[in-house]
Design a protein around this motif. Structure first.
Motif, PDB file in Angstrom:
ATOM      1  N   ALA A  44       0.836  -1.204   0.000  1.00 42.06           N
ATOM      2  CA  ALA A  44       0.000   0.000   0.000  1.00 42.06           C
ATOM      3  C   ALA A  44       0.873   1.259   0.000  1.00 42.06           C
ATOM      4  O   ALA A  44       0.567   2.235  -0.682  1.00 42.06           O
ATOM      5  CB  ALA A  44      -0.925   0.000   1.208  1.00 42.06           C
ATOM      6  N   ILE A  45       1.955   1.227   0.739  1.00 43.71           N
ATOM      7  CA  ILE A  45       2.857   2.382   0.778  1.00 43.71           C
ATOM      8  C   ILE A  45       3.499   2.600  -0.590  1.00 43.71           C
ATOM      9  O   ILE A  45       3.616   3.738  -1.062  1.00 43.71           O
ATOM     10  CB  ILE A  45       3.920   2.194   1.886  1.00 43.71           C
ATOM     11  CG1 ILE A  45       3.240   2.283   3.254  1.00 43.71           C
ATOM     12  CG2 ILE A  45       5.037   3.226   1.762  1.00 43.71           C
ATOM     13  CD1 ILE A  45       4.116   1.821   4.406  1.00 43.71           C
ATOM     14  N   GLN A  46       3.897   1.519  -1.246  1.00 37.05           N
ATOM     15  CA  GLN A  46       4.460   1.652  -2.594  1.00 37.05           C
ATOM     16  C   GLN A  46       3.434   2.229  -3.559  1.00 37.05           C
ATOM     17  O   GLN A  46       3.761   3.052  -4.412  1.00 37.05           O
ATOM     18  CB  GLN A  46       4.963   0.297  -3.088  1.00 37.05           C
ATOM     19  CG  GLN A  46       6.205  -0.176  -2.380  1.00 37.05           C
ATOM     20  CD  GLN A  46       6.613  -1.580  -2.795  1.00 37.05           C
ATOM     21  OE1 GLN A  46       5.990  -2.203  -3.650  1.00 37.05           O
ATOM     22  NE2 GLN A  46       7.661  -2.091  -2.174  1.00 37.05           N
ATOM     23  N   LEU A  47       2.200   1.803  -3.418  1.00 36.90           N
ATOM     24  CA  LEU A  47       1.129   2.341  -4.259  1.00 36.90           C
ATOM     25  C   LEU A  47       0.973   3.836  -4.025  1.00 36.90           C
ATOM     26  O   LEU A  47       0.855   4.620  -4.960  1.00 36.90           O
ATOM     27  CB  LEU A  47      -0.182   1.607  -3.965  1.00 36.90           C
ATOM     28  CG  LEU A  47      -1.385   1.967  -4.816  1.00 36.90           C
ATOM     29  CD1 LEU A  47      -1.145   1.613  -6.269  1.00 36.90           C
ATOM     30  CD2 LEU A  47      -2.614   1.240  -4.310  1.00 36.90           C
ATOM     31  N   LEU A  48       1.009   4.251  -2.764  1.00 32.46           N
ATOM     32  CA  LEU A  48       0.925   5.676  -2.448  1.00 32.46           C
ATOM     33  C   LEU A  48       2.107   6.450  -3.027  1.00 32.46           C
ATOM     34  O   LEU A  48       1.952   7.579  -3.497  1.00 32.46           O
ATOM     35  CB  LEU A  48       0.865   5.890  -0.933  1.00 32.46           C
ATOM     36  CG  LEU A  48      -0.436   5.494  -0.257  1.00 32.46           C
ATOM     37  CD1 LEU A  48      -0.287   5.592   1.250  1.00 32.46           C
ATOM     38  CD2 LEU A  48      -1.570   6.380  -0.729  1.00 32.46           C
TER      39      LEU A  48
ATOM     40  N   ALA B  64      -7.717   3.214   6.380  1.00 33.19           N
ATOM     41  CA  ALA B  64      -7.248   4.541   5.972  1.00 33.19           C
ATOM     42  C   ALA B  64      -6.559   4.489   4.609  1.00 33.19           C
ATOM     43  O   ALA B  64      -6.797   5.351   3.747  1.00 33.19           O
ATOM     44  CB  ALA B  64      -6.300   5.111   7.022  1.00 33.19           C
ATOM     45  N   LEU B  65      -5.716   3.489   4.387  1.00 31.23           N
ATOM     46  CA  LEU B  65      -5.018   3.384   3.108  1.00 31.23           C
ATOM     47  C   LEU B  65      -5.987   3.067   1.976  1.00 31.23           C
ATOM     48  O   LEU B  65      -5.853   3.601   0.872  1.00 31.23           O
ATOM     49  CB  LEU B  65      -3.911   2.331   3.194  1.00 31.23           C
ATOM     50  CG  LEU B  65      -2.723   2.717   4.070  1.00 31.23           C
ATOM     51  CD1 LEU B  65      -1.796   1.528   4.266  1.00 31.23           C
ATOM     52  CD2 LEU B  65      -1.964   3.895   3.502  1.00 31.23           C
TER      53      LEU B  65
ATOM     54  N   THR C 266      -3.291  14.836   0.100  1.00 36.54           N
ATOM     55  CA  THR C 266      -3.480  13.785   1.101  1.00 36.54           C
ATOM     56  C   THR C 266      -2.459  12.659   0.940  1.00 36.54           C
ATOM     57  O   THR C 266      -1.985  12.102   1.916  1.00 36.54           O
ATOM     58  CB  THR C 266      -4.909  13.200   1.049  1.00 36.54           C
ATOM     59  OG1 THR C 266      -5.179  12.721  -0.267  1.00 36.54           O
ATOM     60  CG2 THR C 266      -5.942  14.223   1.457  1.00 36.54           C
ATOM     61  N   VAL C 267      -2.104  12.359  -0.304  1.00 37.38           N
ATOM     62  CA  VAL C 267      -1.089  11.331  -0.544  1.00 37.38           C
ATOM     63  C   VAL C 267       0.251  11.795   0.025  1.00 37.38           C
ATOM     64  O   VAL C 267       0.950  11.039   0.710  1.00 37.38           O
ATOM     65  CB  VAL C 267      -0.972  11.000  -2.045  1.00 37.38           C
ATOM     66  CG1 VAL C 267       0.234  10.109  -2.308  1.00 37.38           C
ATOM     67  CG2 VAL C 267      -2.243  10.326  -2.533  1.00 37.38           C
TER      68      VAL C 267
END
Length: 116
Positions: free
Chosen positions: A44-48, A90-91, A102-103
């Motif tokens: 999810a962090i990589q996607l963000l 949240a993600l 927001t990102v």
């Protein structure tokens, strides 16, 4: 009497080993669940990160669906899903309603959460 003491010691040793084996299995399962949760959150962090760098949501749609499915599966499968639930929600919300601001804010905040 010595034989009884030896038998009692052997019985206690066997019970202690059984308890240790059970605790080890519980620890191993919990560790695997946490590692799965961390892997899903990393995705999810990589996607963000990709969203923050300007990649359009349309380009990441399949990846978003895969990451969301992994996060939700982690939440359902884990006995500790309640630990990841707020971040997962949240993600998922952020990724579906993301704005550059927001990102960026979330991307800057996540290392603080990670270090806890």
């Amino acid at each position: 009497e010595t034989i009884n003491a030896l038998n009692l010691n052997q019985q206690r040793l066997t019970q202690g080993q059984a308890q240790r084996d059970q605790e080890h299995n519980e620890y191993t399962n919990a560790l695997a669940e946490h590692q799965q949760g961390i892997k899903a959150l990393d995705g999810a962090i990589q996607l963000l990160t990709h969203l923050q760098s300007g990649t359009s949501f349309v380009q990441l749609k399949k990846r978003f669906e895969r990451v969301t499915a992994e996060l939700l599966e982690t939440q359902k499968a884990s006995r500790n899903g309640h630990l990841y639930s707020p971040l997962i929600q949240a993600l998922a919300d952020l990724a579906s309603k993301a704005t550059p601001e927001t990102v960026s804010y979330t991307h800057l905040t996540l290392p603080t959460i990670y270090s806890v």
